[in-house]
Design an enzyme around this catalytic site. Structure first.
Site, PDB file in Angstrom:
ATOM      1  CB  CYS A  70      -0.996   0.157   1.091  1.00  0.00           C
ATOM      2  SG  CYS A  70      -2.352   1.109   1.099  1.00  0.00           S
ATOM      3  CB  CYS A 111      -1.863   4.824   3.656  1.00  0.00           C
ATOM      4  SG  CYS A 111      -1.677   3.340   4.461  1.00  0.00           S
ATOM      5  CB  CYS A 146      -4.683   3.647  -0.299  1.00  0.00           C
ATOM      6  SG  CYS A 146      -4.816   3.890   1.460  1.00  0.00           S
ATOM      7  CE  LYS A 177      -7.775  -1.131   4.471  1.00  0.00           C
ATOM      8  NZ  LYS A 177      -6.514  -1.004   3.973  1.00  0.00           N
ATOM      9  NE  ARG A 188      -6.334   5.971   4.134  1.00  0.00           N
ATOM     10  CZ  ARG A 188      -5.750   5.857   5.098  1.00  0.00           C
ATOM     11  NH1 ARG A 188      -6.148   5.045   6.155  1.00  0.00           N
ATOM     12  NH2 ARG A 188      -4.382   6.441   5.335  1.00  0.00           N
ATOM     13  CD  GLU A 193     -14.663  -4.296  -4.170  1.00  0.00           C
ATOM     14  OE1 GLU A 193     -13.622  -4.940  -4.556  1.00  0.00           O
ATOM     15  OE2 GLU A 193     -14.930  -3.225  -4.222  1.00  0.00           O
ATOM     16  CE  LYS A 227      -7.036  -3.692   8.222  1.00  0.00           C
ATOM     17  NZ  LYS A 227      -5.924  -2.885   7.704  1.00  0.00           N
ATOM     18  CE1 TYR A 240      -1.006  -4.702  14.636  1.00  0.00           C
ATOM     19  CE2 TYR A 240      -3.733  -4.648  14.905  1.00  0.00           C
ATOM     20  CZ  TYR A 240      -2.621  -4.301  14.335  1.00  0.00           C
ATOM     21  OH  TYR A 240      -2.264  -3.523  12.915  1.00  0.00           O
TER      22      TYR A 240
END
Length: 321
Positions: free
Chosen positions: A116, A118, A126, A191, A213, A229, A244, A309
């Site tokens: 990407c 960004c 992006c 996304k 965005r 998509e 996401k 994470y």
């Protein structure tokens, strides 16, 4: 009377009939790698997650390997930004250096790179901006440059996250024409333009300087659009399809699992992580149990791969068990 509780009576029988099992093998751990020296900076909005420079990251990678986490997803924070994000295809850029470093010193780790702009653009969007919007086709040209540079550095997989139309087709053709026929693509297929990304923008220094965005990321109201998509990405040659964020979009994960014969990934994003951490700090929830229940829900919904994470924390609990 039907007595379904018979199969819940003891831990032994619960283990035998358990339908969904969470494993360390499911996890991909995101890493933020910043250009510079002697950097080990905790991200305030993501307790436990840090930005690392390459000269300090070994202790983090050693822990990831020791915990048997199979893969990492790399995000770069460069020292120089410009309007086009040209550092993304610099063969000696921070991500390219990181890929070579990890593959040389930690060969067991599977390395995936975010594709990407960004984090690399001065405006935080992006891709190439024309008339206050991202120019889709001009951006595709630069995406091709970026993935070839990552491929030459030795990456194991690329993961384009910008939601530009035609991205997967451009990447697949570019990789194949450059001799990287066996390099897989994990598509950020579905996304959403989500409020859950806030802490990530602190971590990656990627907040847009104007607007938002929503002209390229999906409207959270839409479910059928996600199928469209994902269908395009599937037809263009994606090897893995991703949803996401994860927790607010479990229905979308299940839609993809039911309709595509490809591995399905989900991204347990920064806001989802931060909420659990904040509530745990307040003493309002049992953080470990909520973490595991949340990850299990993603697996139950149909995710084969969970980018999270929580990977290190969850791995410690699962390996102890």
């Amino acid at each position: 009377m039907f007595r379904t509780r018979r199969l819940r009576k003891t831990e032994g029988i619960r283990r035998l009939v358990r339908e969904t099992k969470l494993s360390v093998d499911d996890f991909v751990y995101p890493l933020f790698i910043e250009e510079g020296k002697n950097i080990e900076t905790e991200i305030v909005s993501m307790p436990g997650i840090k930005r690392w420079s390459l000269d300090r990251i070994s202790k983090e990678l050693e822990e990831v390997v020791a915990l048997k986490i199979p893969a990492v997803l790399l995000f770069g924070i460069p020292s120089n930004k410009d309007s086009a994000g040209t550092e993304t295809w610099n063969d000696n850029g921070i991500i390219q250096q990181a890929v070579r470093f990890i593959k040389k010193n930690y060969p067991s780790l599977y390395v995936i790179t975010d594709v990407c702009f960004c984090e690399y653009t001065s405006h935080g969007h992006c891709g190439i901006v024309h008339n206050n919007d991202v120019d889709n086709d001009a951006t595709l040209v630069n995406i091709a440059k970026q993935v070839i540079s990552h491929a030459k550095a030795g990456v194991d997989m690329v993961a384009p996250s910008g939601m530009m139309d035609g991205t997967i087709d451009m990447i697949r053709q570019s990789l194949d024409n450059s001799g990287f026929l066996n390099l897989p693509i994990m598509a950020y297929s579905v996304k959403y333009a989500s409020a859950f990304y806030g802490p990530f923008r602190d971590a990656a220094d990627s907040a847009p300087t104007f607007g938002d965005r929503r002209t390229y990321q999906m409207d959270p109201s839409n479910r059928d659009e996600g199928m469209r998509e994902a269908t395009f990405d599937d037809q263009e040659g994606a090897d893995i399809l991703m949803v996401k964020p994860a927790l607010s979009y479990l229905d979308i994960i299940r839609d993809l699992k039911n309709n595509f014969d490809r591995p399905i990934a989900c991204y347990n994003v920064s806001g989802e992580y931060a909420m659990v951490k904040a509530a745990t700090e307040k003493g309002w929830i049992d953080g470990e149990k909520v973490m595991l229940e949340s990850l299990l829900s993603m697996k139950r919904a149909g995710a084969d791969i969970i980018i999270t994470y929580f990977a290190k924390e969850a791995a410690k609990v699962l390996l102890k068990r």
